[in-house]
Design a protein around this motif. Sequence first.
Motif, PDB file in Angstrom:
ATOM      1  N   SER A   3     -13.317  57.845 -46.890  1.00 34.89           N
ATOM      2  CA  SER A   3     -13.046  56.872 -45.829  1.00 34.89           C
ATOM      3  C   SER A   3     -12.580  57.576 -44.565  1.00 34.89           C
ATOM      4  N   LEU A   4     -11.734  58.585 -44.738  1.00 32.34           N
ATOM      5  CA  LEU A   4     -11.239  59.339 -43.590  1.00 32.34           C
ATOM      6  C   LEU A   4     -12.384  60.129 -42.946  1.00 32.34           C
ATOM      7  N   ALA A   5     -13.286  60.668 -43.771  1.00 31.10           N
ATOM      8  CA  ALA A   5     -14.439  61.407 -43.240  1.00 31.10           C
ATOM      9  C   ALA A   5     -15.327  60.491 -42.398  1.00 31.10           C
ATOM     10  N   SER A   6     -15.520  59.254 -42.844  1.00 32.67           N
ATOM     11  CA  SER A   6     -16.313  58.292 -42.071  1.00 32.67           C
ATOM     12  C   SER A   6     -15.638  57.971 -40.745  1.00 32.67           C
ATOM     13  N   HIS A   7     -14.319  57.840 -40.790  1.00 33.74           N
ATOM     14  CA  HIS A   7     -13.567  57.584 -39.556  1.00 33.74           C
ATOM     15  C   HIS A   7     -13.708  58.753 -38.584  1.00 33.74           C
ATOM     16  N   HIS A   8     -13.636  59.984 -39.117  1.00 34.16           N
ATOM     17  CA  HIS A   8     -13.730  61.162 -38.255  1.00 34.16           C
ATOM     18  C   HIS A   8     -15.138  61.366 -37.706  1.00 34.16           C
ATOM     19  N   ALA A   9     -16.135  60.772 -38.333  1.00 32.21           N
ATOM     20  CA  ALA A   9     -17.502  60.837 -37.792  1.00 32.21           C
ATOM     21  C   ALA A   9     -17.611  59.997 -36.518  1.00 32.21           C
ATOM     22  N   LEU A  10     -16.718  59.036 -36.383  1.00 32.08           N
ATOM     23  CA  LEU A  10     -16.735  58.154 -35.209  1.00 32.08           C
ATOM     24  C   LEU A  10     -15.670  58.512 -34.188  1.00 32.08           C
ATOM     25  N   GLU A  11     -14.538  58.980 -34.662  1.00 34.96           N
ATOM     26  CA  GLU A  11     -13.401  59.280 -33.795  1.00 34.96           C
ATOM     27  C   GLU A  11     -12.815  60.647 -34.142  1.00 34.96           C
ATOM     28  N   ASP A  12     -12.195  61.293 -33.157  1.00 34.07           N
ATOM     29  CA  ASP A  12     -11.492  62.545 -33.441  1.00 34.07           C
ATOM     30  C   ASP A  12     -10.354  62.275 -34.417  1.00 34.07           C
ATOM     31  N   SER A  13     -10.046  63.281 -35.219  1.00 36.19           N
ATOM     32  CA  SER A  13      -8.930  63.122 -36.155  1.00 36.19           C
ATOM     33  C   SER A  13      -7.624  63.084 -35.380  1.00 36.19           C
ATOM     34  N   GLU A  14      -6.586  62.597 -36.037  1.00 33.71           N
ATOM     35  CA  GLU A  14      -5.270  62.493 -35.408  1.00 33.71           C
ATOM     36  C   GLU A  14      -4.407  63.716 -35.676  1.00 33.71           C
ATOM     37  N   ILE A  15      -5.006  64.766 -36.195  1.00 35.03           N
ATOM     38  CA  ILE A  15      -4.236  65.953 -36.549  1.00 35.03           C
ATOM     39  C   ILE A  15      -3.497  66.551 -35.344  1.00 35.03           C
ATOM     40  N   PRO A  16      -4.134  66.710 -34.172  1.00 34.30           N
ATOM     41  CA  PRO A  16      -3.379  67.243 -33.020  1.00 34.30           C
ATOM     42  C   PRO A  16      -2.170  66.378 -32.667  1.00 34.30           C
ATOM     43  N   GLU A  17      -2.333  65.039 -32.746  1.00 32.10           N
ATOM     44  CA  GLU A  17      -1.215  64.147 -32.446  1.00 32.10           C
ATOM     45  C   GLU A  17      -0.106  64.274 -33.483  1.00 32.10           C
ATOM     46  N   ILE A  18      -0.487  64.422 -34.744  1.00 32.93           N
ATOM     47  CA  ILE A  18       0.505  64.578 -35.807  1.00 32.93           C
ATOM     48  C   ILE A  18       1.298  65.869 -35.601  1.00 32.93           C
ATOM     49  N   ILE A  19       0.586  66.944 -35.261  1.00 34.96           N
ATOM     50  CA  ILE A  19       1.267  68.222 -35.018  1.00 34.96           C
ATOM     51  C   ILE A  19       2.189  68.120 -33.817  1.00 34.96           C
ATOM     52  N   GLU A  20       1.736  67.445 -32.762  1.00 36.58           N
ATOM     53  CA  GLU A  20       2.573  67.281 -31.572  1.00 36.58           C
ATOM     54  C   GLU A  20       3.834  66.487 -31.902  1.00 36.58           C
ATOM     55  N   GLU A  21       3.697  65.459 -32.735  1.00 37.53           N
ATOM     56  CA  GLU A  21       4.869  64.692 -33.151  1.00 37.53           C
ATOM     57  C   GLU A  21       5.855  65.568 -33.926  1.00 37.53           C
ATOM     58  N   VAL A  22       5.319  66.459 -34.771  1.00 38.88           N
ATOM     59  CA  VAL A  22       6.173  67.389 -35.510  1.00 38.88           C
ATOM     60  C   VAL A  22       6.951  68.273 -34.544  1.00 38.88           C
TER      61      VAL A  22
END
Length: 372
Positions: free
Chosen positions: A191-210
């Motif tokens: 499901s996450l892979a399908s989401h990432h095919a349409l939108e960028d992942s939120e990993i940069p935002e998660i790292i920035e929050e950290v």
Amino acid sequence: MDGAANGKDDARDGLKRRADSTEAPSRRKRRLPARSLPLESYLVGWIVALDDELTAALAMLDEQHAEPEDFEQPQNDTNTYRWGHIGAGLNYHNIVIASLPGVYGIASAATTAKEMSISHPHIRFGLLVGIGAGVPRPDHDVRLGDIVVSRPLGTSGGVIQYDLVKAKTTGSELTGHLAAPPAALQKAAMSLASHHALEDSEIPEIIEEVFEKRPKLAKSGQWAYPKSERDRLSAETYLRSGSEISLAEDRTDAEGDVVREGRKTLCPEIHLGIIGSGDTLVKDIAQRESILQRLPAECLCLEMEAAGLMNAFPCLVIRGICDYGDSRKNDKWQKYAALAAAAYAKDLLDSMKVREVSRTPKAVAALKAQSQ
């Protein structure tokens, strides 16, 4: 009068100095987790092997918990545990993090998973999160800082132990079968892979929050994307990753590295594929090629713990790519790769409803089945 007054002043000064001396240590005390939950609250296990992987895992917790009051660690359980939660609302997950006791490898990982299942009998599944060596393929542009997630394919459950072989007259073949992750994890990853095919992942935002929550990580400069360190992939390493193509002259530079088109974003790519696992620390091109020849073309990562878990501890393997398993192996990408892998794990859990987790059979059932 003056003497008495001076005596009282001295006494007050003495009390103040003693009070000050007792206040200072209290200010230096490590802040303890705010609350403790019953052991049965923890349904997700998170396993790490290295110090950097543990730091990254702890950084992803939305709140760290104190040790459960009803937790009794068996004497033969040598794991170190941390507790906390990730998410909110229906996607709220209580996590227990276990780190290997100073020794990495398949056997050590298997022991950690077994002891965690027994000490935390309510766990449904685990996440093995950390770093690994990338295997770029013509159809998978695996780069440093990217993430590889184990994915079942054919008869493989997503992880293949590459050093478990038997000799035959026609050569050698891999033996044994490693179980696939639970259905809830497979569903969430797809499901996450399908989401990432349409939108960028939120990993940069998660790292920035950290970094905002843990400014010391940001200030060190060691956990951010290593912009100053080139992502160098030698043509020899690439071609000996099982590629059956030749590189044109304009695809290599003067240093013999593959010329790859620059990405428009620092957001790591997420690759779902086979992960090769064994007790060999791969840092030589010939050694690397020997291993890859035993593995299918869908193998995108090599690491050293996963094969010890899959049959006895249902889990998904998540690896941040920190090198290519060749002579250029170094630790300059390790911290960022560990943080990126942990951010993916957080993103995955944020996408899962707790009811999907609670419906999954307990991990200890897999341990009992294996022992029978």
